[in-house]
Design an enzyme around this catalytic site. Structure first.
Site, PDB file in Angstrom:
ATOM      1  CB  ILE B  88      -1.014   0.050   1.172  1.00  0.00           C
ATOM      2  CG1 ILE B  88      -0.310   0.017   2.516  1.00  0.00           C
ATOM      3  CG2 ILE B  88      -2.044  -1.051   1.065  1.00  0.00           C
ATOM      4  CD1 ILE B  88      -1.250   0.380   3.662  1.00  0.00           C
ATOM      5  CB  ILE B  90       3.882   2.937  -4.683  1.00  0.00           C
ATOM      6  CG1 ILE B  90       3.302   1.530  -4.619  1.00  0.00           C
ATOM      7  CG2 ILE B  90       4.773   3.094  -5.918  1.00  0.00           C
ATOM      8  CD1 ILE B  90       2.224   1.266  -5.620  1.00  0.00           C
ATOM      9  CB  ILE B  97       4.049   9.233  -1.042  1.00  0.00           C
ATOM     10  CG1 ILE B  97       5.503   9.380  -0.575  1.00  0.00           C
ATOM     11  CG2 ILE B  97       3.348   8.139  -0.244  1.00  0.00           C
ATOM     12  CD1 ILE B  97       5.609   9.835   0.856  1.00  0.00           C
ATOM     13  CB  CYS B  98       0.932   5.832  -4.481  1.00  0.00           C
ATOM     14  SG  CYS B  98      -0.664   5.048  -4.631  1.00  0.00           S
ATOM     15  CG  LEU B  99      -0.002   5.926   2.646  1.00  0.00           C
ATOM     16  CD1 LEU B  99       0.155   4.424   2.810  1.00  0.00           C
ATOM     17  CD2 LEU B  99       0.886   6.655   3.641  1.00  0.00           C
TER      18      LEU B  99
END
Lengths: 333, 162
Positions: B88, B90, B97-99
């Site tokens: 979860i 990246i 950020i991918c969260l």
């Protein structure tokens, strides 16, 4: 290496929003060997990644590696729905019930009959924006408007007691106080201002305009979300079986993903929790195509009676109209 | 000008100063409370141990109803790549950020300390039980050694990067 340079520009298109075209190339990148996974270019200019406007699903290139054409279509449709939704105010003007009849003029005969029956008990409806917060938004307006009209000071005192209790609940659950206190005070401000005869008093028009103001409206919605989440966590044992049946997740995870974020829709569980926590009875009238095989069509409703007031005398003054996926406000005769 | 978001950010800052979570520090710029710098130390007993990771947090007037934009500042990653920290979280080459909690699962219950702690804890536990991304989960179990090697590279880079 060749894959790297090729993948770059192709992925960029996904960010540019050419969903239809890109869905095909995405399926191609799916074929890349696993170790190429992290070699795929992410667009360095892609400011949207991480920008995270709440409630929106941005187009992340990496999501495509795990998705397929249908997901892209769904996302496109969701974006279209959101765009449509922001064209209408959070809370709309009061409309006669005939507006509902007009909407379903070409609809099923069951619905038309139910709308006719609704007309016997209810005079008007007030729609709210379908943005996933419609239950909370409807409840907010219906409750505050009721207080404004009845000037029921004992009810205000009663709910204030419950609100304080909710604060203690969040405290004891370990929430950081400053993360919720603003939401509580904005709600209490609205509650205070619908009582007349003070410098801060407001009219129905002003209540409507505040309910349409993003800051006030979203803060009150978020207040209800805090209250709902606190109640569910406090009585986790009671709610657990419902939640497991509904989503197959833990109570904790359910609150984190389905209650606390804005735009997450309200289900039966949320309504029970909110009604119990605030001690406010809520009637939900169901307008759907269900009917009995024998006997006349009837409009079903369900009363959420707070656990604390089990004397049975509580007649809900907040009445909401539920159509699958959406809540609006109903006005009684 | 004191807006609700600025007032809230002052409280976020106070909390971070008075009660800083282990391995985390953060502060707003001197002249701009909407822009913060933060540092996360790689958790002990993980491949991230010893790393110091700089981040920036950009807030808007919609905070806390909308999340900040969080990105890693230290150039930790090979250009033209992204790093899947876990299923979860990246991180992209440009540091963004991918969260989930910084996107569609955001809620005002998170303050700056909670955001940074979440990112830090995901470094600790690179494989949370998230059925949503079975693909990523599989990658970890199959490439554990490769993953750890790449993390060590990132940690070493964090010492020299500015």
């Amino acid at each position: 290496m060749a894959n790297q340079t090729e993948a770059g520009p192709r992925k960029r298109k996904a960010v540019d929003g050419e969903l239809g075209v890109d869905a095909v190339t995405i399926m191609e990148t799916n074929q890349l060997p696993a170790e190429e996974e992290d070699a795929i270019d992410s667009n360095p200019n892609n400011n949207s990644v991480g920008a995270g406007a709440s409630g929106t699903h941005e187009v992340f290139p990496e999501e495509y590696e795990w998705s397929c054409f249908r997901d892209a279509e769904i996302m496109q449709q969701q974006a279209a729905i959101r765009e449509e939704a922001i064209k209408v105010p959070y809370v709309r003007d009061k409309e006669p019930l005939s507006a509902l009849a007009a909407e379903f003029e070409l609809g099923s005969s069951i619905l038309k009959e139910k709308i006719r029956l609704l007309g016997e008990q209810y005079t008007a409806l007030r729609r709210t924006r379908g943005d996933g917060n419609c239950f909370y938004r409807s409840f907010m307006f219906a409750y505050l408007e009721h207080i404004l009209e009845t000037q029921d000071i004992s009810e205000v005192e009663r709910i204030n007691g419950n609100v304080e209790q909710c604060k203690l609940t969040l405290q004891s659950l370990g929430y950081t106080e400053f993360t919720y206190e603003d939401f509580f005070s904005i709600f209490k401000e609205q509650l205070e201002s619908v009582l007349q005869g003070k410098e801060t008093s407001i009219s129905t028009e002003e209540l409507l305009s505040r309910s349409r103001d993003q800051f006030v409206s979203d803060y009150v919605v978020m207040f209800f979300r805090f209250v709902t989440s606190g109640e569910i966590r406090k009585r986790a044992e009671f709610f657990e079986p419902f939640i497991t049946g509904l989503t197959n997740t833990s109570v904790e995870q359910f609150c984190k993903s389905s209650v606390e974020p804005m735009g997450e829709e309200c289900d039966h569980v949320h309504i029970i929790a909110l009604s119990d926590a605030l001690g406010v009875a809520i009637r939900v009238v169901y307008l759907d195509r269900s009917s009995c095989d024998n006997g006349p069509v009837a409009v079903n409703h369900h009363d959420f009676i707070p656990a604390a007031s089990a004397d049975g005398s509580t007649e809900p003054f907040v009445t909401l109209l539920y159509r699958p996926g959406h809540y609006d406000i109903l006005y009684r005769r | 000008m004191s807006t609700p978001s600025r007032k809230r950010l002052m409280r976020d800052f106070k909390r971070l100063q008075q009660d800083p979570p282990a391995g985390i520090s953060g502060a707003p710029h001197d002249n701009n409370i909407m822009l913060w710098n933060a540092v996360i130390f790689g958790p002990d007993d993980t491949p991230w141990d010893g790393g110091t990771f700089k981040l920036s947090l950009q807030f808007s007037e919609d905070y806390p109803n909308k999340p900040p934009t969080v990105r890693f500042v230290s150039r930790m990653f090979h250009p033209n790549s992204k790093f899947v920290v876990c299923s979860i979280l990246i991180v992209y080459a440009d540091g963004s950020i991918c969260l989930d909690i910084l996107q569609n699962q955001w809620s005002p219950i998170y303050d700056v300390a909670a955001i940074l702690t979440s990112i830090q804890s995901l470094l600790c536990d690179p494989n949370p039980n998230s059925p949503a991304n079975a693909e990523a989960a599989r990658m970890f179990s199959e490439n554990k050694r490769d993953y750890n090697r790449r993390v060590r590279d990132i940690v070493e880079q964090s010492w020299t990067a500015d």
